[in-house]
Scaffold this motif. Structure first.
Motif, mmCIF file in Angstrom:
data_model
loop_
_atom_site.group_PDB
_atom_site.id
_atom_site.type_symbol
_atom_site.label_atom_id
_atom_site.label_comp_id
_atom_site.label_asym_id
_atom_site.label_seq_id
_atom_site.Cartn_x
_atom_site.Cartn_y
_atom_site.Cartn_z
ATOM 1 N N VAL A 77 2.244 6.061 3.873
ATOM 2 C CA VAL A 77 1.635 4.758 4.111
ATOM 3 C C VAL A 77 2.779 3.760 3.965
ATOM 4 O O VAL A 77 3.586 3.881 3.050
ATOM 5 C CB VAL A 77 0.520 4.498 3.067
ATOM 6 N N THR A 78 2.871 2.828 4.873
ATOM 7 C CA THR A 78 3.962 1.847 4.779
ATOM 8 C C THR A 78 3.439 0.562 4.146
ATOM 9 O O THR A 78 2.226 0.371 4.025
ATOM 10 C CB THR A 78 4.560 1.510 6.166
ATOM 11 N N PRO A 79 4.350 -0.342 3.780
ATOM 12 C CA PRO A 79 3.906 -1.625 3.217
ATOM 13 C C PRO A 79 3.024 -2.412 4.202
ATOM 14 O O PRO A 79 2.248 -3.257 3.789
ATOM 15 C CB PRO A 79 5.217 -2.368 2.956
ATOM 16 N N LYS A 80 3.120 -2.123 5.485
ATOM 17 C CA LYS A 80 2.356 -2.873 6.480
ATOM 18 C C LYS A 80 0.946 -2.332 6.696
ATOM 19 O O LYS A 80 0.189 -2.897 7.494
ATOM 20 C CB LYS A 80 3.088 -2.840 7.833
ATOM 21 N N GLU A 81 0.588 -1.246 6.038
ATOM 22 C CA GLU A 81 -0.750 -0.672 6.210
ATOM 23 C C GLU A 81 -1.805 -1.771 6.111
ATOM 24 O O GLU A 81 -1.748 -2.612 5.204
ATOM 25 C CB GLU A 81 -0.993 0.387 5.124
ATOM 26 N N HIS A 82 -2.772 -1.759 7.023
ATOM 27 C CA HIS A 82 -3.861 -2.739 7.102
ATOM 28 C C HIS A 82 -3.411 -4.071 7.693
ATOM 29 O O HIS A 82 -4.246 -4.943 7.933
ATOM 30 C CB HIS A 82 -4.498 -3.044 5.738
ATOM 31 N N LEU A 83 -2.109 -4.262 7.883
ATOM 32 C CA LEU A 83 -1.628 -5.590 8.278
ATOM 33 C C LEU A 83 -0.941 -5.614 9.630
ATOM 34 O O LEU A 83 -0.977 -6.631 10.320
ATOM 35 C CB LEU A 83 -0.656 -6.131 7.218
ATOM 36 N N GLY A 84 -0.309 -4.526 10.003
ATOM 37 C CA GLY A 84 0.404 -4.543 11.274
ATOM 38 C C GLY A 84 1.220 -3.284 11.462
ATOM 39 O O GLY A 84 1.158 -2.353 10.650
ATOM 40 N N ASP A 110 0.805 -1.221 0.000
ATOM 41 C CA ASP A 110 0.000 0.000 0.000
ATOM 42 C C ASP A 110 0.838 1.271 0.000
ATOM 43 O O ASP A 110 0.302 2.353 -0.226
ATOM 44 C CB ASP A 110 -1.041 -0.030 1.124
ATOM 45 N N HIS A 111 2.157 1.127 0.220
ATOM 46 C CA HIS A 111 3.002 2.310 -0.014
ATOM 47 C C HIS A 111 2.974 2.658 -1.502
ATOM 48 O O HIS A 111 3.061 3.832 -1.859
ATOM 49 C CB HIS A 111 4.430 2.086 0.492
ATOM 50 N N ILE A 112 2.802 1.641 -2.355
ATOM 51 C CA ILE A 112 2.767 1.890 -3.804
ATOM 52 C C ILE A 112 1.361 2.281 -4.265
ATOM 53 O O ILE A 112 1.198 3.257 -5.002
ATOM 54 C CB ILE A 112 3.277 0.664 -4.585
ATOM 55 N N THR A 113 0.326 1.533 -3.823
ATOM 56 C CA THR A 113 -1.040 1.900 -4.245
ATOM 57 C C THR A 113 -1.327 3.349 -3.870
ATOM 58 O O THR A 113 -2.060 4.041 -4.572
ATOM 59 C CB THR A 113 -2.125 1.008 -3.591
ATOM 60 N N SER A 114 -0.724 3.785 -2.763
ATOM 61 C CA SER A 114 -1.019 5.136 -2.276
ATOM 62 C C SER A 114 -0.047 6.181 -2.796
ATOM 63 O O SER A 114 -0.423 7.351 -2.925
ATOM 64 C CB SER A 114 -1.007 5.141 -0.748
ATOM 65 N N ILE A 124 8.635 6.176 3.766
ATOM 66 C CA ILE A 124 9.181 7.531 3.593
ATOM 67 C C ILE A 124 9.698 7.705 2.165
ATOM 68 O O ILE A 124 9.383 8.699 1.496
ATOM 69 C CB ILE A 124 10.347 7.801 4.579
ATOM 70 N N ILE A 125 10.475 6.753 1.678
ATOM 71 C CA ILE A 125 11.062 6.906 0.334
ATOM 72 C C ILE A 125 9.943 6.975 -0.711
ATOM 73 O O ILE A 125 9.969 7.817 -1.612
ATOM 74 C CB ILE A 125 12.037 5.751 0.014
ATOM 75 N N ALA A 126 8.953 6.094 -0.591
ATOM 76 C CA ALA A 126 7.842 6.127 -1.558
ATOM 77 C C ALA A 126 7.186 7.505 -1.567
ATOM 78 O O ALA A 126 6.812 8.029 -2.624
ATOM 79 C CB ALA A 126 6.811 5.041 -1.232
ATOM 80 N N TYR A 127 7.082 8.102 -0.390
ATOM 81 C CA TYR A 127 6.417 9.405 -0.301
ATOM 82 C C TYR A 127 7.317 10.571 -0.698
ATOM 83 O O TYR A 127 6.833 11.585 -1.201
ATOM 84 C CB TYR A 127 5.759 9.574 1.078
#
Lengths: 622, 622
Positions: A483-490, A461-465, A501-504
């Motif tokens: 949003v981190t890769p763990k969004e919705h998961l943990g 979700d770092h990418i979807t977002s 951070i890098i994605a953003y």
């Protein structure tokens, strides 16, 4: 749940990886009109171009959020916290008083609890508050025509020494959708944007450690990183680590979303060590105080929490004042109902009491607190959509309209305000969000979570977002909540924080480029030139994450020699498109003239041919 | 560089991880109008919703690119290759001949070389070619009004059983920028789009193993994954592995970009085992044949390479016919010159010979080859920008105009054609690319690499480019060429391939949603419903990457019990916004009626208050 004092003693030092200066980089300070305005930037030194195109390459300066952690001349001691660079400026304004102690009941209870001594930040400050009847917000000063040192600092910071590269200023024409970014940011421009409410400077007078920064669509797009423990995990030390780690990679602000034990103490450690503004969602802690039972929340508990956090130095509060009783039934047909924690707490409270939200009814009381400390409103989007299907619905936009009304009330008090936004929104609906926010909220800065442009990729979700974040940043969003890769998961760990951070940073920078932010392209150009010239080290060092770039390169070509080689493993030594182009580029003028002559000749032949051809054609016709 | 036969013997089997069916998924086959049209889909079985909102949840069907590798009923033997599902269809058309041997000189040299026996794919096929004077392209058939089995297969595949979810078809209004996607894809619609040149079906008659698929902006957005060894690394086995791995995660086509040794043999292994179309860039191999010296390339060497690859079964060729002598000087002032490998080879050739590109001058000869095998043109963008600064310049658009001319020539021969696009483009310039491509190339499908929206993140170019890819997909781009995190740095390994594919599945799906593709949202809705209802397993299994989602979840909450718990580690057991919303949702009708009554009452009071207020006001005035 108490932590051992041993753990916290180890906190005096920071992990080596967190404070290493970036490779070939060093921190510089640009002095303002007074000696105590020292604006940090990172200077990246470049190597020379060799070969036929030999030349020196000027260093590049980049906006630096990492604070003194990347300054090897400053000794870091987390137990002592950072130095108070804004104290003198606040003092000079003579509109604050130093209190005798904490005003919050809860703060005093915690202070009196000897069991917490081991956890406690040692060098607690005496809090400041506005003198009676005074307003100490940057917006108030701005509207009085006063340029504060904070504003001047920000002007220097946003310019980022771009004037050193005059020929590259505003190189690509952008499409800024009504934003209006000047080629040079002046302190007066900063003031006027803050006065107009189009930008905010989150800077609580009790957080003098902050390096001033600005959030507004006529400035560089900013990003926020969330940290925070929950009942299930994570210690104070881990959270402070995440903050230092987050700002190293570029977080412009940090939100502490802790919901577990020792929230108060954790926050103190974070603020005292943070050079970036800290935001919180006070309702989370208020809920803890009533043992997690939303119905038991009261204005008194909430108010005490606001004052507790105000006096610790929180720079902005997410306040879910827009979740009104009337909005709640609008969410009934949603697939994912209310997904905001703050929103669902308030919805539950409203329903349980069958009355209007106490945050909404006490909004002016809250404004009065905010302006005594200069805390900025982050008006929370408690009804943001939790999935694609729920985007842009009546509940979401109903709340946004309420946030617009509240913005005007906050501005009446000269309280700085920005507005939170979604969430999950398919691409074609993103612009409507931005446009509606600007319209309803009088151009107050927008601060969005993503938005996620699809729901089908948990773990990514770092990418979807980032896709949605880049777009809304371009359209005018002032700050993007990561949003981190763990969004919705943990809960994110250190790697996840960096990934987010890098994605953003990518999304924010892509947005700056698209808006035509005057100097944004300088770094792209420098990196691309290095790439073209096979200056591998420069290519790594100019990137957002030199460590990863170098590591990836070395996986297939580990030898040091390869870094000056004219090829990469994609093509191999004999076959490299950039090498071939370099040969083309170094052709002499005579050769180029010859090509052009050939072209003219060929075009001429073509013209002659066509002339003959039409002649033939006409002959046949006749 | 010869590989041992031992290595290739081990190739009979595929790694277990590559052929495991996805969790709670099984492959189904939807039969068409004849028994040998068996269209694969992945059916994801869902668990029941429990608690107050108890209900069954229908399975979801997703487009499946993974071939029989994920069908446990099929025994995989890489040495034998896949079965030839299209042989019968091709035979029935009675327009092809089986040749006595390979027509390419090079192919025969390789075949005669006993040293290569150990490397060679064992069950070589005898190639097919069109009978003299016949045209065997899907475009030719389409223009004759013939619906081929390939077209019917594609119609079933694109519909993806969405009609089972009628209430969700076309749920969110999209903005399709002139694309026109029907609610049900019929075989006749497929035919008409291919006839019109707006879509292509890459399906070489020598690749009967392909499961037919379509590329066009009125269908689902597709993605391509690149594989290929270089002089520096990677064996045949690794490349076949990457292909199988790539299609597992969703690659719709695979390009084999090998430039090292044994290109011919590597390609044979890949094609014989690939259920998706394979694309190549023949100039890479042609260059190898002249020892890497671009100037030494000739039409004869190139032609022999085209025939060599045509008879192996390559489905589409990237042909850089648009790089003309006149374009080359236009790149002189670029920061990164010519970055396309094919483009720089041809530029060098043109300059060395001071004449027009032989690919351009022989374009009609190439068309004649293409239509004998039904190979699709991927007209290469040899002058694509290699950095933000070079985007949308005269060189790039000059070439695009030439590609437009060439498209019309290809169509004159009924040769299927799509167009390659950039590259590096800032967001505000992406739409201009798409619009110009549609205009210049008569709406032929566009196939872009990214575009990357910033240059400053080496190591993360799957993200910088997914942002641009999602946008251009939304604007009408038909296929997105993936970019891995290693772009610009080195050759992707297995993890990188997966990262790239997933990032691009996200971009493609986000684009489908934004365009309002009729059934795209069904999967988002199902996943979001699962998320809201704490059906953790369903949430993982509906995602693009169930393994990673599960792994991330288990890092903070490893116990099996947690997967049915009503919270995740973000909030902890007592504090979960979704749980609170669920409570709201399960309120009875009486309660909701009560809230609405309160709201009416409050609104009434408000009206009364305003009325009183204005009365007072008027009294004061009077």
């Amino acid at each position: 749940m108490k932590q051992s004092s041993e753990t916290l003693t180890s906190m005096s030092s920071v992990k080596e990886a967190f404070i290493q200066p970036f490779p070939n980089s060093h921190k510089i300070y640009v002095e303002g009109s007074r000696a105590d305005i020292q604006v940090p930037m990172r200077e990246i030194t470049l190597t020379e171009t060799i070969g036929d195109l030999a030349e020196k390459n000027d260093p590049i300066h980049v906006y630096d959020t990492s604070g003194v952690y990347t300054d090897p001349n400053v000794a870091i001691d987390l137990r002592k916290g950072l130095s108070n660079i804004r104290d003198q400026w606040i003092d000079e304004r003579q509109d604050t008083q130093t209190l005798e102690g904490m005003s919050s009941t809860f703060s005093n209870e915690r202070l009196d609890d000897a069991e917490l001594d081991a956890l406690r930040f040692e060098f607690l400050k005496t809090p400041r508050r506005a003198k009676d009847g005074k307003n100490v917000t940057q917006m108030y000063y701005a509207r009085q025509g006063i340029i504060t040192p904070e504003m001047e600092y920000i002007a220097i910071r946003e310019n980022c020494k771009w004037q050193d590269y005059k020929d590259q200023i505003g190189q690509q024409k952008g499409e800024s959708f009504g934003a209006d970014i000047p080629e040079i940011i002046t302190a007066e421009f900063v003031r006027s944007e803050v006065a107009r409410g189009r930008a905010v400077i989150p800077a609580n007078i009790n957080h003098p450690e902050t390096e001033p920064m600005i959030i507004g669509r006529n400035f560089m797009v900013k990003i926020n990183g969330n940290i925070g423990n929950s009942a299930l995990g994570s210690s104070i030390e881990e959270e402070v680590d995440k903050m230092v780690w987050g700002i190293r990679w570029g977080a412009d602000t940090i939100m502490d979303l802790s919901t577990g034990k020792n929230i108060h103490e954790t926050r103190e450690w974070i603020i005292r060590n943070s050079p970036v503004p800290i935001g919180t969602v006070p309702i989370y802690q208020a809920l803890e105080k009533v043992n997690g039972v939303a119905e038991d929340l009261t204005w008194e508990v909430f108010r005490d929490t606001l004052i507790e956090q105000a006096e610790q130095g929180v720079d902005y509060f997410t306040i879910h004042a827009g979740v009104r009783l009337q909005h709640v039934p609008l969410t009934i047909d949603r697939i994912t109902g209310i997904v905001s924690r703050g929103g669902s707490i308030m919805a539950k409270w409203c329903l349980a009491h069958h009355t209007e939200s106490f945050i909404y009814t006490h909004f002016e009381d809250i404004c009065k607190i905010m302006k005594q400390y200069d805390i900025t409103f982050s008006l929370g989007d408690g009804l943001r959509p939790g999935c694609i299907a729920d985007a842009n619905d009546a509940a979401q936009f109903g709340e946004l309209e309420t946030l617009g009304e509240l913005t005007k009330i906050a501005w009446k008090h000269d309280v700085q305000t920005f507005i939170e936004g979604p969430g999950h929104v398919p691409m074609q609906m993103i612009k409507e969000n931005m446009d509606k926010q600007l319209e309803e909220c009088g151009e107050a800065p927008f601060y969005t979570l993503g938005p996620l442009t699809t729901d089908i990729a948990p773990g990514y979700d770092h990418i979807t977002s980032a896709i949605g974040a880049a777009q809304i940043g371009w359209y005018g969003c002032a700050m993007l909540c990561y949003v981190t890769p763990k969004e919705h998961l943990g809960l994110p760990n250190q790697d996840d924080v960096k990934e987010g951070i890098i994605a953003y940073k990518i999304a924010a920078h892509a947005a700056d480029l698209a808006k035509g932010h005057p100097g944004a392209q300088i770094r792209d150009n420098a990196l691309s030139k290095a790439r073209f010239e096979f200056r591998w080290e420069d290519q790594f060092n100019l990137g957002l994450d030199p460590d990863t770039a170098r590591k990836y390169h070395d996986e297939t070509m580990p030898k040091q020699a390869a870094k000056t080689s004219h090829f990469c493993s994609m093509c191999g030594p004999k076959f490299c498109s950039m090498k071939i182009t370099q040969e083309i580029k170094t052709m002499d003028a005579a050769e180029i003239a010859k090509i052009n002559a050939i072209q003219v000749e060929m075009d001429q032949k073509s013209v002659e041919f066509l002339a003959n051809d039409s002649e033939i054609y006409m002959k046949e016709e006749s």
